[in-house]
Scaffold this motif. Structure first.
Motif, PDB file in Angstrom:
ATOM      1  N   LYS A  91      10.827  28.933 -26.081  1.00  0.00           N
ATOM      2  CA  LYS A  91      10.090  30.208 -26.088  1.00  0.00           C
ATOM      3  C   LYS A  91       9.034  30.236 -24.975  1.00  0.00           C
ATOM      4  CE  LYS A  91      12.130  31.707 -29.804  1.00  0.00           C
ATOM      5  NZ  LYS A  91      13.394  32.397 -29.492  1.00  0.00           N
ATOM      6  N   ILE A  92       8.859  31.398 -24.383  1.00  0.00           N
ATOM      7  CA  ILE A  92       7.851  31.592 -23.333  1.00  0.00           C
ATOM      8  C   ILE A  92       6.466  31.229 -23.873  1.00  0.00           C
ATOM      9  CG2 ILE A  92       6.667  33.377 -21.968  1.00  0.00           C
ATOM     10  CD1 ILE A  92       9.457  34.800 -21.761  1.00  0.00           C
ATOM     11  N   SER A  93       6.195  31.632 -25.127  1.00  0.00           N
ATOM     12  CA  SER A  93       4.860  31.394 -25.707  1.00  0.00           C
ATOM     13  C   SER A  93       4.558  29.891 -25.808  1.00  0.00           C
ATOM     14  CB  SER A  93       4.752  32.057 -27.081  1.00  0.00           C
ATOM     15  OG  SER A  93       5.776  31.567 -27.919  1.00  0.00           O
ATOM     16  N   GLU A  94       5.585  29.080 -26.134  1.00  0.00           N
ATOM     17  CA  GLU A  94       5.366  27.620 -26.226  1.00  0.00           C
ATOM     18  C   GLU A  94       4.960  27.046 -24.866  1.00  0.00           C
ATOM     19  OE1 GLU A  94       9.560  27.201 -28.188  1.00  0.00           O
ATOM     20  OE2 GLU A  94       8.591  25.231 -28.262  1.00  0.00           O
ATOM     21  N   VAL A  95       5.635  27.525 -23.818  1.00  0.00           N
ATOM     22  CA  VAL A  95       5.331  27.033 -22.468  1.00  0.00           C
ATOM     23  C   VAL A  95       3.902  27.406 -22.108  1.00  0.00           C
ATOM     24  CG1 VAL A  95       5.953  27.136 -20.023  1.00  0.00           C
ATOM     25  CG2 VAL A  95       7.749  27.237 -21.764  1.00  0.00           C
ATOM     26  N   ARG A  96       3.555  28.656 -22.335  1.00  0.00           N
ATOM     27  CA  ARG A  96       2.205  29.123 -21.982  1.00  0.00           C
ATOM     28  C   ARG A  96       1.137  28.298 -22.688  1.00  0.00           C
ATOM     29  NH1 ARG A  96       2.838  33.939 -19.179  1.00  0.00           N
ATOM     30  NH2 ARG A  96       4.174  35.532 -20.087  1.00  0.00           N
ATOM     31  N   GLU A  97       1.350  28.056 -23.985  1.00  0.00           N
ATOM     32  CA  GLU A  97       0.370  27.326 -24.781  1.00  0.00           C
ATOM     33  C   GLU A  97       0.173  25.905 -24.244  1.00  0.00           C
ATOM     34  OE1 GLU A  97       0.353  26.684 -29.423  1.00  0.00           O
ATOM     35  OE2 GLU A  97       1.015  28.714 -28.855  1.00  0.00           O
ATOM     36  N   GLN A  98       1.279  25.228 -23.966  1.00  0.00           N
ATOM     37  CA  GLN A  98       1.226  23.844 -23.488  1.00  0.00           C
ATOM     38  C   GLN A  98       0.556  23.776 -22.113  1.00  0.00           C
ATOM     39  OE1 GLN A  98       2.084  20.816 -25.156  1.00  0.00           O
ATOM     40  NE2 GLN A  98       0.793  20.278 -23.417  1.00  0.00           N
ATOM     41  N   VAL A  99       0.941  24.698 -21.226  1.00  0.00           N
ATOM     42  CA  VAL A  99       0.372  24.683 -19.867  1.00  0.00           C
ATOM     43  C   VAL A  99      -1.129  24.974 -19.938  1.00  0.00           C
ATOM     44  CG1 VAL A  99       0.368  25.840 -17.616  1.00  0.00           C
ATOM     45  CG2 VAL A  99       2.548  25.237 -18.704  1.00  0.00           C
ATOM     46  N   ARG A 100      -1.504  25.871 -20.836  1.00  0.00           N
ATOM     47  CA  ARG A 100      -2.936  26.192 -21.001  1.00  0.00           C
ATOM     48  C   ARG A 100      -3.704  24.929 -21.418  1.00  0.00           C
ATOM     49  NH1 ARG A 100      -2.832  30.486 -24.843  1.00  0.00           N
ATOM     50  NH2 ARG A 100      -1.813  31.826 -23.331  1.00  0.00           N
ATOM     51  N   ALA A 101      -3.130  24.168 -22.341  1.00  0.00           N
ATOM     52  CA  ALA A 101      -3.781  22.928 -22.820  1.00  0.00           C
ATOM     53  C   ALA A 101      -3.910  21.925 -21.674  1.00  0.00           C
ATOM     54  CB  ALA A 101      -2.977  22.331 -23.971  1.00  0.00           C
ATOM     55  N   TRP A 102      -2.843  21.767 -20.885  1.00  0.00           N
ATOM     56  CA  TRP A 102      -2.900  20.844 -19.751  1.00  0.00           C
ATOM     57  C   TRP A 102      -3.977  21.271 -18.759  1.00  0.00           C
ATOM     58  CZ3 TRP A 102       3.142  20.860 -19.118  1.00  0.00           C
ATOM     59  CH2 TRP A 102       3.693  19.881 -19.972  1.00  0.00           C
ATOM     60  N   LYS A 103      -3.999  22.573 -18.467  1.00  0.00           N
ATOM     61  CA  LYS A 103      -4.978  23.050 -17.475  1.00  0.00           C
ATOM     62  C   LYS A 103      -6.407  22.887 -17.974  1.00  0.00           C
ATOM     63  CE  LYS A 103      -2.089  25.772 -14.533  1.00  0.00           C
ATOM     64  NZ  LYS A 103      -1.848  27.004 -13.788  1.00  0.00           N
ATOM     65  N   ALA A 104      -6.579  23.035 -19.294  1.00  0.00           N
ATOM     66  CA  ALA A 104      -7.920  22.852 -19.874  1.00  0.00           C
ATOM     67  C   ALA A 104      -8.388  21.414 -19.681  1.00  0.00           C
ATOM     68  CB  ALA A 104      -7.893  23.207 -21.357  1.00  0.00           C
ATOM     69  N   GLU A 105      -7.439  20.493 -19.599  1.00  0.00           N
ATOM     70  CA  GLU A 105      -7.789  19.084 -19.330  1.00  0.00           C
ATOM     71  C   GLU A 105      -7.965  18.816 -17.844  1.00  0.00           C
ATOM     72  OE1 GLU A 105      -5.503  15.890 -21.311  1.00  0.00           O
ATOM     73  OE2 GLU A 105      -4.464  17.508 -22.357  1.00  0.00           O
ATOM     74  N   GLY A 106      -7.761  19.844 -17.019  1.00  0.00           N
ATOM     75  CA  GLY A 106      -7.919  19.678 -15.572  1.00  0.00           C
ATOM     76  C   GLY A 106      -6.683  19.096 -14.892  1.00  0.00           C
ATOM     77  N   LEU A 107      -5.532  19.146 -15.566  1.00  0.00           N
ATOM     78  CA  LEU A 107      -4.309  18.566 -15.004  1.00  0.00           C
ATOM     79  C   LEU A 107      -3.566  19.577 -14.131  1.00  0.00           C
ATOM     80  CD1 LEU A 107      -3.094  16.817 -18.300  1.00  0.00           C
ATOM     81  CD2 LEU A 107      -4.258  15.735 -16.346  1.00  0.00           C
ATOM     82  N   THR A 108      -2.910  19.097 -13.082  1.00  0.00           N
ATOM     83  CA  THR A 108      -2.097  19.972 -12.233  1.00  0.00           C
ATOM     84  C   THR A 108      -0.660  20.011 -12.776  1.00  0.00           C
ATOM     85  OG1 THR A 108      -1.504  18.177 -10.730  1.00  0.00           O
ATOM     86  CG2 THR A 108      -3.451  19.487 -10.154  1.00  0.00           C
ATOM     87  N   VAL A 109       0.021  21.126 -12.508  1.00  0.00           N
ATOM     88  CA  VAL A 109       1.357  21.341 -13.078  1.00  0.00           C
ATOM     89  C   VAL A 109       2.359  21.643 -11.967  1.00  0.00           C
ATOM     90  CG1 VAL A 109       2.708  22.795 -14.646  1.00  0.00           C
ATOM     91  CG2 VAL A 109       0.351  22.177 -15.243  1.00  0.00           C
ATOM     92  N   GLY A 110       3.496  20.938 -12.008  1.00  0.00           N
ATOM     93  CA  GLY A 110       4.595  21.193 -11.062  1.00  0.00           C
ATOM     94  C   GLY A 110       5.774  21.813 -11.790  1.00  0.00           C
ATOM     95  N   LEU A 111       6.481  22.711 -11.101  1.00  0.00           N
ATOM     96  CA  LEU A 111       7.659  23.368 -11.695  1.00  0.00           C
ATOM     97  C   LEU A 111       8.902  23.053 -10.870  1.00  0.00           C
ATOM     98  CD1 LEU A 111       9.116  25.495 -13.544  1.00  0.00           C
ATOM     99  CD2 LEU A 111       8.407  27.232 -11.870  1.00  0.00           C
ATOM    100  N   VAL A 112       9.983  22.690 -11.562  1.00  0.00           N
ATOM    101  CA  VAL A 112      11.289  22.478 -10.928  1.00  0.00           C
ATOM    102  C   VAL A 112      12.296  23.432 -11.578  1.00  0.00           C
ATOM    103  CG1 VAL A 112      13.130  20.821 -10.430  1.00  0.00           C
ATOM    104  CG2 VAL A 112      10.743  20.031 -10.517  1.00  0.00           C
TER     105      VAL A 112
END
Ligand code: AMP
Length: 283
Positions: free
Chosen positions: A7-28
């Motif tokens: 689900k799109i919502s699951e992705v958004r939630e997880q990415v939000r949590a990572w970004k809140a920790e200051g982590l960078t995100v890569g997409l393939v």
């Protein structure tokens, strides 16, 4: 454990949590049926980003009627094993209905000649589908960087252009073509080839090598380089050329002279299977 999100919502939630920790995100972004070519993008993403999301979605809007949407190979279990092995943190594996509302009518399309060249000549709606799904993935995942293969050179150039034109604050990383030991560029579509066609398909990478050697030996006449490559491919009876072209590596416009960065690209049918390969001239 790798997260499997449908689900799109699951992705958004997880990415939000990572970004809140200051982590960078890569997409393939991928269409699945993964091989070492895809794995090389994941490796690069893992090396450059704190967290990596791969998408595994056979995108219907980039296939025209009569193309291989229904028969496109799929093996999600194998994909998950490969992604996990390479350190991917989350795979996004949506249903078509999750990505496209039944009455979806908004597309992202580059209106220059760029998507009309090369593959666009025989696949006029293909890059509109690619841009639309990649734009959606960018909006869903909001990555810092996204990783694409040089194997699909026109796609990579078009994504760079879309990112520029639409002001996406995403760095696009192009990654080299991964090949089988005998030279054939790895592709999910190689699975369509029978033994005889698999052998014939070697003519694509042979043509790439021939073109590279000609350029290396000083040939700068695009027509001559392309002509020699065409002759080589035509010597293989199981093949039919869609195009062999030398174009500007950024605009995809035809060139007469090979310079540094010229893209020499081809699409060739081997039996019923359409394969692509290319090289960037280093002068
Ligand atoms: P696909 O699943 O075919 O849509 O490809 C997903 C991504 O993997 C695209 O960015 C492709 O360019 C890339 N890719 C596919 N095959 C290769 C390969 N042999 N070497 C490098 N990248 C590849």
């Amino acid at each position: 454990m790798m997260i499997i999100a449908t689900k799109i919502s699951e992705v958004r939630e997880q990415v939000r949590a990572w970004k809140a920790e200051g982590l960078t995100v890569g997409l393939v972004p991928t269409m699945g049926y993964l091989h070492e070519g895809h794995a090389s993008l994941v490796d690069r993403a893992v090396a450059e980003c704190d967290r990596v999301v791969a998408s595994d979605f056979v995108n219907p809007t980039q296939f025209a009627p009569g193309e291989d949407l229904e028969s496109y190979p799929r093996d999600f279990e194998h994909d998950c094993a490969l992604l996990e092995q390479h350190g991917c943190d989350m795979v996004f594996y949506p249903e078509v209905s999750e990505m496209y509302e039944q009455d979806a009518a908004t597309y992202v399309e580059i209106l220059s000649d760029m998507p009309k060249q090369l593959c666009g000549k025989t696949r006029p709606t293909h890059f509109r589908g690619v841009c639309t799904v990649v734009a959606k993935l960018f909006n869903i995942v909001t990555p810092d960087k996204a990783f694409f293969g040089q194997k699909d050179a026109q796609q990579l150039a078009i994504i760079r252009r879309m990112v520029r034109d639409m002001s996406y604050g995403i760095e696009i990383v192009g990654c080299p073509i991964i090949r089988e030991e005998d030279g054939l560029a790895k592709s999910s579509r190689n699975t369509y080839l029978n033994a005889e066609e698999r052998q014939a398909a070697l003519v694509l990478s042979k043509a790439v090598r021939l073109g590279q050697e000609l350029v290396k030996s000083g040939e700068r006449d695009a027509q001559k380089v392309v002509g020699e490559m065409v002759s080589l491919i035509e010597g293989e009876p199981l093949t039919r050329i869609d195009y062999v072209s030398a174009v500007d590596g950024i605009t995809m416009e035809n060139v007469t002279e090979i310079t540094d960065g010229t893209l020499v690209a081809m699409a060739v049918y081997v039996g019923k299977t359409r394969l692509i390969d290319n090289f960037i001239a280093e002068v």
